[in-house]
Design an enzyme around this catalytic site. Structure first.
Site, PDB file in Angstrom:
ATOM      1  N   GLU A 256       0.929  -1.047  -0.126  1.00 14.05           N
ATOM      2  CA  GLU A 256       0.166  -0.232  -0.038  1.00 14.05           C
ATOM      3  C   GLU A 256       0.908   1.249  -0.107  1.00 14.05           C
ATOM      4  O   GLU A 256       1.253   1.683   0.957  1.00 14.05           O
ATOM      5  CB  GLU A 256      -1.033  -0.097   1.408  1.00 14.05           C
ATOM      6  CG  GLU A 256      -2.314   0.646   1.055  1.00 14.05           C
ATOM      7  CD  GLU A 256      -2.139   1.853   1.691  1.00 14.05           C
ATOM      8  OE1 GLU A 256      -1.839   3.051   1.148  1.00 14.05           O
ATOM      9  OE2 GLU A 256      -2.456   1.984   3.028  1.00 14.05           O
ATOM     10  N   CYS A 290      -2.338   8.738   2.866  1.00 11.41           N
ATOM     11  CA  CYS A 290      -1.911   8.216   1.687  1.00 11.41           C
ATOM     12  C   CYS A 290      -3.201   8.651   0.592  1.00 11.41           C
ATOM     13  O   CYS A 290      -3.159   8.671  -0.508  1.00 11.41           O
ATOM     14  CB  CYS A 290      -1.612   6.788   1.506  1.00 11.41           C
ATOM     15  SG  CYS A 290      -2.955   5.711   2.778  1.00 11.41           S
TER      16      CYS A 290
HETATM   17  C1  UN1 Z   1      -3.450   5.767   4.915  1.00  8.04           C
HETATM   18  O1  UN1 Z   1      -3.260   7.000   4.813  1.00  8.04           O
HETATM   19  O2  UN1 Z   1      -2.369   4.901   4.788  1.00  8.04           O
HETATM   20  O3  UN1 Z   1      -9.204   6.093   3.948  1.00  8.04           O
HETATM   21  C2  UN1 Z   1      -4.712   4.877   5.310  1.00  8.04           C
HETATM   22  C3  UN1 Z   1      -8.584   6.729   4.520  1.00  8.04           C
HETATM   23  C4  UN1 Z   1      -8.441   6.255   5.908  1.00  8.04           C
HETATM   24  C5  UN1 Z   1      -7.113   5.252   5.924  1.00  8.04           C
HETATM   25  C6  UN1 Z   1      -6.066   5.965   5.189  1.00  8.04           C
HETATM   26  N1  UN1 Z   1      -9.545   5.244   6.401  1.00  8.04           N
HETATM   27  O4  UN1 Z   1      -8.057   8.096   4.450  1.00  8.04           O
END
Ligand code: UN1
Length: 502
Positions: A256, A290
């Site tokens: 990821e 992310c």
């Molecule tokens: C991340 O930034 O690694 O969808 C995960 C989202 C959160 C998870 C982010 N539920 O922004």
């Protein structure tokens, strides 16, 4: 602004309540981006070999424990997390700099995934297929893999661990966790809660092992032949190193990695809704998800109005102490993040970008190790190099388009493929965006921002985002191995494809 002594006390109190003993040591120094100062030194082990060996031993017992019994462990973990919600949110605020609501939201994701995983423990379904042979049954069964290595990032220090761990444990695996060096305290707290749940439910003791240490510890985990699956969250650069190393030993990965998420805003959008969704997705978490929205692709008819409204919202955003209830934007994680943000803004300007709001450091001076930045909004020409890169901070590049085709091309014209959004009330546009020749991401939303996904769906993305899926839906399959079984109850040997022999 809250001071370091208060943060230190808060952290110690939260850790004690979560059952962390033997805190002090000199393996790593815990810091807080809130003040940019060190909190205290912590101990812990970075001995990968012994962690993997004990996790492997626990796995041998756990794999034969009925899945619904395994589910009882994640249920207990979810309860304990719920009982320590405030303490965990404190630690997330202290170490990742998240505002309260977002810190609590992250803890909620942990509780949700434990619920999900417990239900899943009765639903690890395999298929049966009609056999072409008389007196034969064809079916698939799913078995655990072994020790799952989890490598997690600073920005979701507890939720991403829980997605992987709750599912991996339910599937019958054991877990060895290498958290970010930036967030060891949240890791110690989670690990202590899980240890308690393991002890209370009578699960094998080595089922979860925490590694405290630097990147070399992660590398050893990646190379360990006894770890059949590595689930790693981080930059694309990190994934480029991890992926081939694990593949070389025929291990599996769930990667990821970087996102460069965009929203298309059509002339048919509800602009009120779009503005709110965009500001949360782009400026929330100080741009350090992310899933953060990094690009805005706006129809030329509504571009000026929308961009003006976002710029105005950006100028009003309360930036500051995440422990202050009024704050919406907390600190960047460290100086390196600030340097990268400044470098990206300089490059954007050299490529014709016009800074409309934010981008400057606020609240602290040059001597401070804390980095608070007002989220930046930059109007960019459609073709530029910087918008193709993920800068892990609050910069939103706004570009314009005239036809939906052009918007989709711009949208997909980056190396990453995590999350995407379209804002429109025109169903044709929405469906086009959702279709096979629409957005090329793992997450595609309509009239909802790019961030803030629910745990019930599979989470992850395409292209340089790495292709992995975690969390809900059928992402559990990546944590198990599939066996295809043919069972014959025929009186005589029957070969498939009508082959005769003997
Ligand atoms: C991340 O930034 O690694 O969808 C995960 C989202 C959160 C998870 C982010 N539920 O922004």
């Amino acid at each position: 602004m809250i001071d370091t002594a208060t943060l230190r006390d808060k952290a110690r109190a939260a850790l004690t309540r979560c059952g962390v003993s033997d805190l002090d040591g000199d393996v790593l120094t815990a810091r807080s981006p809130v003040t940019g100062e060190p909190l205290f030194g912590i101990g812990g082990s970075g001995d990968v070999q012994s962690a993997v060996a004990s996790a492997r031993e626990a796995f041998l017992q756990w794999r034969n424990t009925p899945a619904p019994v395994r589910g009882a462990l994640v249920r207990r973990l979810g309860q304990l997390i719920g009982e320590h919600r405030e303490e965990l949110a404190d630690l997330v605020g202290i170490e990742a700099g998240k505002i309260r609501s977002e810190a609590l939201g992250e803890v909620q994701e942990m509780i949700d995934i434990c619920d999900f995983a417990q239900g899943l423990s009765r639903q690890l379904y395999g298929r049966t297929m009609p056999s072409e042979r008389p007196g034969h049954r064809l079916m698939e069964t799913w078995h655990p893999l072994g020790v799952v290595g989890v490598i997690s990032a600073f920005n979701f220090p507890v939720a991403v661990w829980s997605w992987n761990t709750a599912i991996a444990l339910t599937c019958g695996n054991s877990v060895v966790w290498k958290p970010s060096e930036q967030t060891p305290l949240t890791a110690l707290a989670c690990s202590a809660l899980l240890d308690r749940a393991i002890a209370e439910t009578g699960a094998p003791a080595g089922l979860h092992r925490l590694l405290i240490g630097g990147p070399e510890v992660g590398e050893q985990l990646v190379d360990s032949p006894d770890v059949p699956l590595i689930s790693a969250t981080g930059s694309t650069r990190m994934g480029r190193a991890v992926g081939p190393r694990v593949a070389a030993r025929f291990g599996r990965t769930i990667l990821e990695l970087g996102g460069n998420n965009a929203a298309v805003v059509s002339a048919a959008a509800d602009l009120d809704l779009a503005v709110n969704a965009i500001v949360f997705a782009a400026a929330g978490t100080a741009g350090q998800r992310c899933t953060t929205m990094r690009r805005l692709i706006v129809h030329e008819d509504v571009a000026d109005e929308l961009i003006d409204r976002i710029a105005a919202a950006y100028r009003r955003l309360p930036v500051g102490d995440p422990f202050d209830d009024k704050t919406l934007v907390g600190p960047l994680i460290n100086e390196a993040a600030h340097d990268r943000l400044r470098a990206a803004l300089t490059q954007a300007a050299s490529e014709g970008g016009q800074l409309l709001a934010g981008g400057e450091r606020e609240l602290t001076d040059d001597a401070s190790g804390a980095f608070y930045v007002r989220p930046a909004l930059v109007r960019m020409p459609a073709q530029s190099e910087i918008v193709r890169q993920e800068t892990f901070g609050p910069i939103l590049y706004a570009m314009t388009y005239s036809t939906l085709e052009e918007a989709i091309d711009l949208h997909n014209g980056v190396p990453q493929g995590l999350s995407s959004a379209i804002f429109t009330r025109d169903q044709r546009e929405a469906e086009r965006f959702l279709s096979a020749d629409g957005a090329d991401c793992g997450i595609v939303n309509v009239n909802a921002g790019t961030s803030g996904a629910e745990i019930g769906g599979a989470f992850g993305g395409e292209k340089e985002t790495g292709g992995g899926r975690e969390s809900g839906s059928d992402a559990w399959r990546a944590y198990m191995r599939r066996a295809t079984n043919t069972v014959s109850y025929a009186e005589e040997l029957v070969l498939a494809q009508d082959v005769s022999f003997l």
